[in-house]
Write an enzyme that holds these catalytic residues in place. Structure first.
Site, PDB file in Angstrom:
ATOM      1  N   LEU A  56       0.737  -1.124   0.148  1.00 38.96           N
ATOM      2  CA  LEU A  56      -0.358  -0.130   0.082  1.00 38.96           C
ATOM      3  C   LEU A  56       0.830   1.310   0.586  1.00 38.96           C
ATOM      4  CD1 LEU A  56      -2.522  -1.172   2.840  1.00 38.96           C
ATOM      5  CD2 LEU A  56      -2.804  -0.879   0.563  1.00 38.96           C
ATOM      6  N   GLY A  57       2.521   0.943   0.886  1.00 38.57           N
ATOM      7  CA  GLY A  57       2.866   2.361   0.334  1.00 38.57           C
ATOM      8  C   GLY A  57       4.198   2.135   1.888  1.00 38.57           C
ATOM      9  N   GLY A  59       6.359   4.054   3.981  1.00 36.13           N
ATOM     10  CA  GLY A  59       6.157   5.430   4.477  1.00 36.13           C
ATOM     11  C   GLY A  59       8.028   5.143   5.732  1.00 36.13           C
ATOM     12  N   ASN A  60       8.456   6.080   6.017  1.00 37.57           N
ATOM     13  CA  ASN A  60      10.206   6.552   6.977  1.00 37.57           C
ATOM     14  C   ASN A  60       9.924   5.102   8.560  1.00 37.57           C
ATOM     15  OD1 ASN A  60      11.658   8.775   6.383  1.00 37.57           O
ATOM     16  ND2 ASN A  60       9.785  10.138   7.775  1.00 37.57           N
ATOM     17  N   GLY A  61       8.047   5.338   8.520  1.00 38.21           N
ATOM     18  CA  GLY A  61       8.494   3.980   9.876  1.00 38.21           C
ATOM     19  C   GLY A  61       8.510   2.300   9.267  1.00 38.21           C
ATOM     20  N   GLY A  62       8.278   1.668   7.346  1.00 36.73           N
ATOM     21  CA  GLY A  62       8.259   0.676   6.959  1.00 36.73           C
ATOM     22  C   GLY A  62       7.686   0.638   5.891  1.00 36.73           C
ATOM     23  N   VAL A  64       4.112  -0.789   4.334  1.00 35.03           N
ATOM     24  CA  VAL A  64       2.540  -1.162   4.829  1.00 35.03           C
ATOM     25  C   VAL A  64       1.850  -2.170   3.127  1.00 35.03           C
ATOM     26  CG1 VAL A  64       0.109  -0.235   5.528  1.00 35.03           C
ATOM     27  CG2 VAL A  64       1.919   0.944   5.824  1.00 35.03           C
ATOM     28  N   LYS A  79       1.722  -3.068   9.283  1.00 35.65           N
ATOM     29  CA  LYS A  79       2.842  -2.302   8.545  1.00 35.65           C
ATOM     30  C   LYS A  79       3.765  -2.772   9.007  1.00 35.65           C
ATOM     31  CE  LYS A  79       4.309   2.652   9.937  1.00 35.65           C
ATOM     32  NZ  LYS A  79       3.420   3.918  10.453  1.00 35.65           N
ATOM     33  N   ASP A 172       2.404  14.642  14.059  1.00 42.64           N
ATOM     34  CA  ASP A 172       2.374  14.878  12.635  1.00 42.64           C
ATOM     35  C   ASP A 172       0.987  14.168  11.766  1.00 42.64           C
ATOM     36  OD1 ASP A 172       3.877  14.865  10.571  1.00 42.64           O
ATOM     37  OD2 ASP A 172       4.430  12.777  10.261  1.00 42.64           O
TER      38      ASP A 172
HETATM   39  N1  LIG Z   1      -4.511   1.498   7.351  1.00 40.88           N
HETATM   40  C1  LIG Z   1      -4.327   1.353   6.296  1.00 40.88           C
HETATM   41  N2  LIG Z   1      -4.796   1.631   5.616  1.00 40.88           N
HETATM   42  C2  LIG Z   1      -4.808   1.335   4.622  1.00 40.88           C
HETATM   43  N3  LIG Z   1      -3.526   2.236   3.852  1.00 40.88           N
HETATM   44  C3  LIG Z   1      -2.745   2.767   4.422  1.00 40.88           C
HETATM   45  C4  LIG Z   1      -2.724   1.995   6.372  1.00 40.88           C
HETATM   46  N4  LIG Z   1      -1.637   3.019   6.370  1.00 40.88           N
HETATM   47  C5  LIG Z   1      -0.765   3.411   6.065  1.00 40.88           C
HETATM   48  N5  LIG Z   1      -1.429   3.210   4.501  1.00 40.88           N
HETATM   49  C6  LIG Z   1      -1.140   3.318   3.389  1.00 40.88           C
HETATM   50  O1  LIG Z   1       0.405   2.715   3.655  1.00 40.88           O
HETATM   51  C7  LIG Z   1       1.237   4.658   3.218  1.00 40.88           C
HETATM   52  C8  LIG Z   1       2.720   4.033   4.307  1.00 40.88           C
HETATM   53  O2  LIG Z   1       1.808   4.874   5.985  1.00 40.88           O
HETATM   54  P1  LIG Z   1       3.252   4.957   6.031  1.00 40.88           P
HETATM   55  O3  LIG Z   1       2.413   5.176   7.862  1.00 40.88           O
HETATM   56  O4  LIG Z   1       4.056   3.816   6.653  1.00 40.88           O
HETATM   57  O5  LIG Z   1       3.816   6.152   6.326  1.00 40.88           O
HETATM   58  P2  LIG Z   1       3.451   8.213   5.595  1.00 40.88           P
HETATM   59  O6  LIG Z   1       2.327   8.699   6.861  1.00 40.88           O
HETATM   60  O7  LIG Z   1       2.841   7.920   4.223  1.00 40.88           O
HETATM   61  O8  LIG Z   1       4.650   8.502   5.585  1.00 40.88           O
HETATM   62  P3  LIG Z   1       5.451   8.767   6.765  1.00 40.88           P
HETATM   63  O9  LIG Z   1       5.843   7.949   7.692  1.00 40.88           O
HETATM   64  O10 LIG Z   1       7.186   9.731   5.927  1.00 40.88           O
HETATM   65  O11 LIG Z   1       4.812   9.851   7.986  1.00 40.88           O
HETATM   66  C9  LIG Z   1       0.376   5.118   3.238  1.00 40.88           C
HETATM   67  O12 LIG Z   1       0.775   6.686   3.015  1.00 40.88           O
HETATM   68  C10 LIG Z   1      -1.020   5.068   3.148  1.00 40.88           C
HETATM   69  O13 LIG Z   1      -1.100   5.145   1.552  1.00 40.88           O
END
Ligand SMILES: Nc1ncnc2c1ncn2[C@@H]1O[C@H](COP(=O)(O)OP(=O)(O)OP(=O)(O)O)[C@@H](O)[C@H]1O
Length: 318
Positions: A56-57, A59-62, A64, A79, A172
């Site tokens: 799905l995506g 992020g800095n944290g890993g 998803v 995640k 954030d």
């Molecule tokens: N519960 C969820 N349901 C659907 N998609 C999700 C969910 N959580 C995260 N995602 C998708 O995964 C992506 C990455 O999420 P993550 O929380 O790891 O980082 P981020 O918020 O995009 O970036 P950063 O960590 O830099 O703030 C999100 O942008 C979103 O598109």
């Protein structure tokens, strides 16, 4: 100077270690929630129970993933922070787990379980938000109307009001951390840099989160509110988020200008709060003004904003 990671447009993070939070790693199972009445579902999941459907995506944290529970066919978002992630990232995911297991609100993304693989990968099983984020919607459908923003704002404020009442500061809030589903429910996600305020006068570390959405007092606490407690910083970030969804670009910079940390900091600390374009209604303008007061003590709280006249605008689908 803090490390600035410019991963993509307007996602400037300043991930400074927080001395007060340098806790030793703890193995799963995690410590029990401090709130025994918490009825959020934190079930037992094993890695083999879940089948990966797609990424799905990142992020800095890993990373998803969209996953399906093999027995029940229920779809979740998973995640995963890999074992080779840097210590700060691992600390962030543990903090996110710690916060998610304590929250139980329809306006905060629900956590269904955690697990740690023998490899050391750590995973959070979350409710799947099938539309994505407000950032996804902005890129796909273009700018939001005031009626749509009133619907968004009401839900995010309910979430913030819940978190703040439980002494949790998100730190954030931005379009890509606000998740949306087909029912047009908007929920707060990504608690990687959030903080539980243990004491009323706890200070909040200024340099975590995405600096573009940081409030003036996070850069300069002495000038803009003295004792920075974080709650009003979340409101500033919400104001900027709604502004961005309305005009289609980040408010402090001219269209197309690539942000750098110093320019942003000067604009936020020394410039006037951004102004909505002329066609914005009086109510919306007033609402944004209440969020974007430079002096943090003058900014409205989440519960005050919930009774702002802007929120009674006729609802509209996102
Ligand atoms: N519960 C969820 N349901 C659907 N998609 C999700 C969910 N959580 C995260 N995602 C998708 O995964 C992506 C990455 O999420 P993550 O929380 O790891 O980082 P981020 O918020 O995009 O970036 P950063 O960590 O830099 O703030 C999100 O942008 C979103 O598109």
């Amino acid at each position: 100077m803090a490390l600035v990671r410019d991963r993509r447009h307007l996602n400037l993070r300043l991930p400074m270690p927080e001395p007060s939070e340098r806790r030793p790693r703890f193995p799963l199972p995690l410590p029990p929630s401090s709130n025994p009445s918490n009825n959020s579902v934190v079930a037992d999941f094993a890695p083999n129970d879940l089948e990966t459907l797609q990424v799905l995506g990142h992020g800095n944290g890993g990373t998803v993933y969209k996953v399906r529970h093999k027995q029940t066919s229920v779809v979740y978002a998973l995640k995963v922070v890999h074992s080779d992630a840097d210590p700060m990232t691992r600390r962030q995911v543990r903090r996110e787990m710690d916060i998610l297991r304590r929250t139980d609100s329809p306006y905060v993304v629900r956590c269904h379980g955690f697990f740690e693989k023998p490899s050391g990968d750590v995973a959070i099983v979350m409710e799947y938000m099938d539309v994505g984020t407000l950032d996804t919607l902005l890129k796909k459908n273009g700018t939001f109307s005031e009626a749509q923003l009133a619907v968004v704002a009401r839900q995010v404020l309910n979430g913030l009001s819940y978190l703040h009442a439980h002494k949790i500061v998100h730190r954030d809030i931005k379009p890509s951390n606000l998740l949306v589903n087909q029912k047009m429910e908007v929920k707060i996600g990504d608690f990687g840099v959030s903080k539980m305020m243990c004491r009323t006068l706890d200070a909040c570390n200024s340099y975590v989160g995405t600096c573009a959405y940081m409030s003036p007092e996070r850069f300069d606490p002495d000038t803009y509110g003295g004792n920075y407690n974080g709650y009003s910083g979340d409101i500033w970030s919400l104001g900027l988020t709604l502004f961005e969804l309305y005009v289609g670009r980040f408010p402090f910079l001219p269209a197309g200008q690539r942000p750098d940390w110093a320019t942003l900091m000067c604009a936020i600390c020394f410039g006037d709060p951004p102004r909505l374009p002329g066609q914005a209604s009086v109510e919306f303008r007033s609402f944004i003004d209440c969020c974007l007061k430079k002096e943090s003590s003058e900014r409205w709280s989440a519960s005050q904003l919930l009774s702002h006249p802007f929120l009674s605008k006729k609802s509209g689908n996102c």
